[in-house]
Design a protein around this motif. Sequence first.
Motif, PDB file in Angstrom:
ATOM      1  N   VAL A  15      -0.991 -30.981 -41.277  1.00 39.36           N
ATOM      2  CA  VAL A  15       0.003 -31.953 -40.849  1.00 39.36           C
ATOM      3  C   VAL A  15      -0.547 -33.359 -40.931  1.00 39.36           C
ATOM      4  CG1 VAL A  15       1.444 -32.675 -38.921  1.00 39.36           C
ATOM      5  CG2 VAL A  15       1.022 -30.263 -39.311  1.00 39.36           C
ATOM      6  N   GLN A  16       0.227 -34.266 -41.439  1.00 39.30           N
ATOM      7  CA  GLN A  16      -0.116 -35.668 -41.468  1.00 39.30           C
ATOM      8  C   GLN A  16       0.697 -36.394 -40.414  1.00 39.30           C
ATOM      9  OE1 GLN A  16      -2.559 -36.606 -43.418  1.00 39.30           O
ATOM     10  NE2 GLN A  16      -2.712 -34.585 -44.346  1.00 39.30           N
ATOM     11  N   ASN A  86      -2.560 -34.753 -36.916  1.00 36.90           N
ATOM     12  CA  ASN A  86      -3.673 -33.838 -37.161  1.00 36.90           C
ATOM     13  C   ASN A  86      -4.645 -33.846 -35.983  1.00 36.90           C
ATOM     14  OD1 ASN A  86      -5.545 -32.272 -39.158  1.00 36.90           O
ATOM     15  ND2 ASN A  86      -6.808 -33.942 -38.394  1.00 36.90           N
ATOM     16  N   GLY A  87      -4.877 -35.013 -35.401  1.00 36.88           N
ATOM     17  CA  GLY A  87      -5.787 -35.099 -34.258  1.00 36.88           C
ATOM     18  C   GLY A  87      -5.293 -34.307 -33.064  1.00 36.88           C
ATOM     19  N   GLU A  88      -3.994 -34.334 -32.822  1.00 41.25           N
ATOM     20  CA  GLU A  88      -3.438 -33.583 -31.692  1.00 41.25           C
ATOM     21  C   GLU A  88      -3.540 -32.078 -31.923  1.00 41.25           C
ATOM     22  OE1 GLU A  88      -0.187 -36.920 -30.185  1.00 41.25           O
ATOM     23  OE2 GLU A  88       0.269 -35.567 -31.858  1.00 41.25           O
ATOM     24  N   LEU A  89      -3.311 -31.642 -33.149  1.00 39.38           N
ATOM     25  CA  LEU A  89      -3.469 -30.221 -33.454  1.00 39.38           C
ATOM     26  C   LEU A  89      -4.937 -29.800 -33.365  1.00 39.38           C
ATOM     27  CD1 LEU A  89      -0.952 -29.917 -36.406  1.00 39.38           C
ATOM     28  CD2 LEU A  89      -0.740 -28.891 -34.154  1.00 39.38           C
ATOM     29  N   PHE A  90      -5.829 -30.686 -33.809  1.00 39.11           N
ATOM     30  CA  PHE A  90      -7.262 -30.404 -33.688  1.00 39.11           C
ATOM     31  C   PHE A  90      -7.648 -30.269 -32.220  1.00 39.11           C
ATOM     32  CE2 PHE A  90     -11.608 -32.405 -33.394  1.00 39.11           C
ATOM     33  CZ  PHE A  90     -12.306 -31.280 -33.808  1.00 39.11           C
ATOM     34  N   LEU A 128      -5.426 -25.259 -41.540  1.00 43.87           N
ATOM     35  CA  LEU A 128      -4.436 -26.118 -40.901  1.00 43.87           C
ATOM     36  C   LEU A 128      -4.847 -27.567 -40.753  1.00 43.87           C
ATOM     37  CD1 LEU A 128      -3.644 -23.626 -37.996  1.00 43.87           C
ATOM     38  CD2 LEU A 128      -2.508 -23.793 -40.201  1.00 43.87           C
ATOM     39  N   LEU A 129      -6.129 -27.851 -40.753  1.00 45.69           N
ATOM     40  CA  LEU A 129      -6.590 -29.179 -40.386  1.00 45.69           C
ATOM     41  C   LEU A 129      -7.147 -29.939 -41.591  1.00 45.69           C
ATOM     42  CD1 LEU A 129      -8.494 -28.248 -37.093  1.00 45.69           C
ATOM     43  CD2 LEU A 129      -6.165 -29.146 -37.292  1.00 45.69           C
ATOM     44  N   ALA A 130      -7.311 -31.238 -41.388  1.00 43.86           N
ATOM     45  CA  ALA A 130      -7.983 -32.055 -42.392  1.00 43.86           C
ATOM     46  C   ALA A 130      -9.456 -31.646 -42.493  1.00 43.86           C
ATOM     47  CB  ALA A 130      -7.858 -33.531 -42.025  1.00 43.86           C
ATOM     48  N   ARG A 131     -10.102 -32.075 -43.582  1.00 43.07           N
ATOM     49  CA  ARG A 131     -11.455 -31.584 -43.853  1.00 43.07           C
ATOM     50  C   ARG A 131     -12.424 -31.901 -42.725  1.00 43.07           C
ATOM     51  NH1 ARG A 131     -14.055 -32.903 -49.584  1.00 43.07           N
ATOM     52  NH2 ARG A 131     -12.261 -31.604 -50.129  1.00 43.07           N
ATOM     53  N   TRP A 132     -12.397 -33.134 -42.233  1.00 44.54           N
ATOM     54  CA  TRP A 132     -13.372 -33.510 -41.189  1.00 44.54           C
ATOM     55  C   TRP A 132     -13.171 -32.683 -39.922  1.00 44.54           C
ATOM     56  CZ3 TRP A 132     -12.032 -35.078 -36.364  1.00 44.54           C
ATOM     57  CH2 TRP A 132     -10.707 -35.515 -36.160  1.00 44.54           C
ATOM     58  N   SER A 133     -11.924 -32.443 -39.554  1.00 45.67           N
ATOM     59  CA  SER A 133     -11.661 -31.694 -38.325  1.00 45.67           C
ATOM     60  C   SER A 133     -11.948 -30.207 -38.510  1.00 45.67           C
ATOM     61  CB  SER A 133     -10.216 -31.923 -37.859  1.00 45.67           C
ATOM     62  OG  SER A 133      -9.308 -31.831 -38.938  1.00 45.67           O
ATOM     63  N   SER A 134     -11.815 -29.700 -39.732  1.00 49.43           N
ATOM     64  CA  SER A 134     -12.174 -28.298 -39.987  1.00 49.43           C
ATOM     65  C   SER A 134     -13.667 -28.078 -39.772  1.00 49.43           C
ATOM     66  CB  SER A 134     -11.782 -27.901 -41.407  1.00 49.43           C
ATOM     67  OG  SER A 134     -10.397 -27.994 -41.602  1.00 49.43           O
ATOM     68  N   TRP A 135     -14.484 -29.002 -40.324  1.00 57.26           N
ATOM     69  CA  TRP A 135     -15.932 -28.888 -40.133  1.00 57.26           C
ATOM     70  C   TRP A 135     -16.317 -29.125 -38.671  1.00 57.26           C
ATOM     71  CZ3 TRP A 135     -18.918 -26.402 -43.222  1.00 57.26           C
ATOM     72  CH2 TRP A 135     -18.639 -26.363 -44.589  1.00 57.26           C
TER      73      TRP A 135
END
Length: 440
Positions: A15-16, A86-90, A128-135
Amino acid sequence: MIAGTPVAAQVPVPVQVGDRAGHDNMLQLVQLRWLAVAGQLATILLTQFAFGIALPLVAMLGVLAGLVMLNLASIALMRRRRTITNGELFGALLLDVAALSAQLYFSGGATNPFVSLFLLQVVLGSVLLARWSSWALVVATSFAFALLTAIYCPIVLPAGFDRSLFALHIQGMWVCFALVAVLLVMFVTRINGNLRAQDAHLVAIRRQADEEEHIVRIGMLASGAAHELGTPLSSLSVILGDWRRIDAIARDPDLVRDVEEMQAEVQRCKAIVTSILLSSGDARGEQSAATTVRALFDRVVADWAAARDFVHARYHDAFGPDVPIASDVVLQQAVFNLLDNAAEVSPGGIDITLARIDDSLTLSVRDEGSGFAPDQLANLGKPYNSSKVELGRGLGLFLVGNVARKLGGTLAAHNLSDGTGAEVTLRLPLVAISLADDHG
């Protein structure tokens, strides 16, 4: 040794900011968290009272209470805003990891076979998340696993369980594997479904952009033709006026009548050109005027019938209490196109019904023609969707559909069940054409 089912986020697509899908994804996460709370509660009570394995009930039930509070906060957030970042989902996934870590801490730590559920969080984060939040989620779950190998509350087993400890651990691993497999299949299936829906949505957006570009080209051509026709029509009007003053014509009643008819047709052409020039601007521009629903549609239907010399139009007004709205040329032209389309296939008569459904007005036009072909109904609102072979046919309902879409309405059509014709319905939300919307 069983800590309960995991709290796992199920969010179909990355999600963006500003993506409407984020709201739906968070809603699914809330729904799954309710299921997780119920599953953990059942597992904890079963472990405590059926197997006789003592667990810190107060602490573990406190974690469940925290998840309930998190769900209530998420629901409040979704009601305030329609987009989820994306931050809220993270953050939601991190809280799920924290809740799972807490339940494992109170039920044996890394010795609990359900510790493998951390992998489920990692898989979800990578999808589901952006690359930085996945790592970042990988780091968080790895740190939690490592911490649980050293810091945890050991489980005190009842007498007789010591001899079957390894078998119990294997059974727990099997249950964990089956649970992860089922959840992954469910998640991936729903993810694929949502991705397909997103692809279809993108295709629809591209098609709409192409159609709007086509409309712009039509508008530019129409506007250019109208400008070009203005001068010769004015010249013809002057010439016809001069002809009427010629003695030879003035003394011949037949010639005078012919000249008057030609002047009337020239004036009609000039009126059409003026209407095109007005319509080439914004659909809700300076040509709008204050009126009411009944006044607008009564006048438009009467003007159309007079202009087309169509005497078989049966108009029914079932709108109810009148509502003030803003009238504009484009909306009137859309109604003209709708009526033209029906009259062309049903010269013997058409039924026009103005009604109100909730906060929308509907204009239904029923004809006595042969009805729409299946492929025409399937492609309703697309350009050149017509059974006629002449070049340029099929733009009437296309333009009506685009006006409806611009105003937040819809255009629908169906063949009558008795095979006596078809009905096309234009629905427009009243707020889109209200005076407040037009001038606010």
